[in-house]
Design an enzyme around this catalytic site. Sequence first.
Site: not given
Length: 320
Positions: A201, A264
């Site tokens: 993330d 990401e």
Amino acid sequence: MSELAWWQRGVIYQVYPRSFQDSNGDGIGDLAGITSRLPYLAGLGIDAVWLSPIYPSPMADFGYDVADYCDIDPMFGTLGDFKQFADRAHELGLKVLLDFVPNHSSDRHPWFEESRSSRENPKRDWYLWRDPAPDGGPPNNWLSRMGGSAWEWDERTGQYYYHAFLREQPDLNWRNPQVRRAMDDVLRFWLDRGVDGFRVDVLWLLIKDSQFRDNPPNPAYEPGQPEHHRQLQTYTEDQPEVHEIVRSMRATLDEYGERVLIGEIYLPVPQLVRYYGANGDGADMPFNFQLLNAAWNAGEIARMIRDYDSALPVHAWPNW
């Protein structure tokens, strides 16, 4: 040409556990439910299942506020349920990927509860604490991606802490070697349980400016855009030191054989491709999100494809 890795030729299917399959009638999807549907997923012809966060969490941000990186939230099951899920997936020839959320924890994580207990606590420097500005306000002008200041006042210790997202999601201090070791231990915890890789993330946000300088205004900002777009994120994203962290993650995964590292990242292509690593020692697939905002025009899409392909290092594998 050498044989392609599974992730280069494979199809990755993302499962959002809360809504996928409820096995016990409580209205919330769970690991046992996902396990029961693995033959169906395998029948689709996919190669891997990527789970959105399943860690213990107060759910201020649907699991992206992690209160324990090495356990399963009871709403989803137990570590035993995870083992059954992973074993069954592997029996069916499926790989297992987890969401890894290293930029921030929950404010209910024991690390942060210790950190905010006093300025002298050994974990104080595990998060980003700063004194107020001379006027008593936030230390600088950094903005949260959820709106408003990224600094939250803590009455008990008389300092502000930084949160790139919700105030319930304080950012970890990745300049602290103890934080890096703790997060490396998290990766190993799940790799030891058979995980085949991670989707990381907000990978490009892990390091912030060491001098905490104000972000400059964004001359291209237009009304209606998210508030943090009022500023260029010069000092709050894509800092040079982040690539050392990516290399370290890559090295840990490499100890376990063929494991995939997906990042990401929302950045322009020249910055994005650096996350592959200068020698292929970075992320296997730094996400390339260009098509999300592409004009519905064949010529423009063709230009994006040409620019991206020409910018890729020789060792890099493209993704769209």
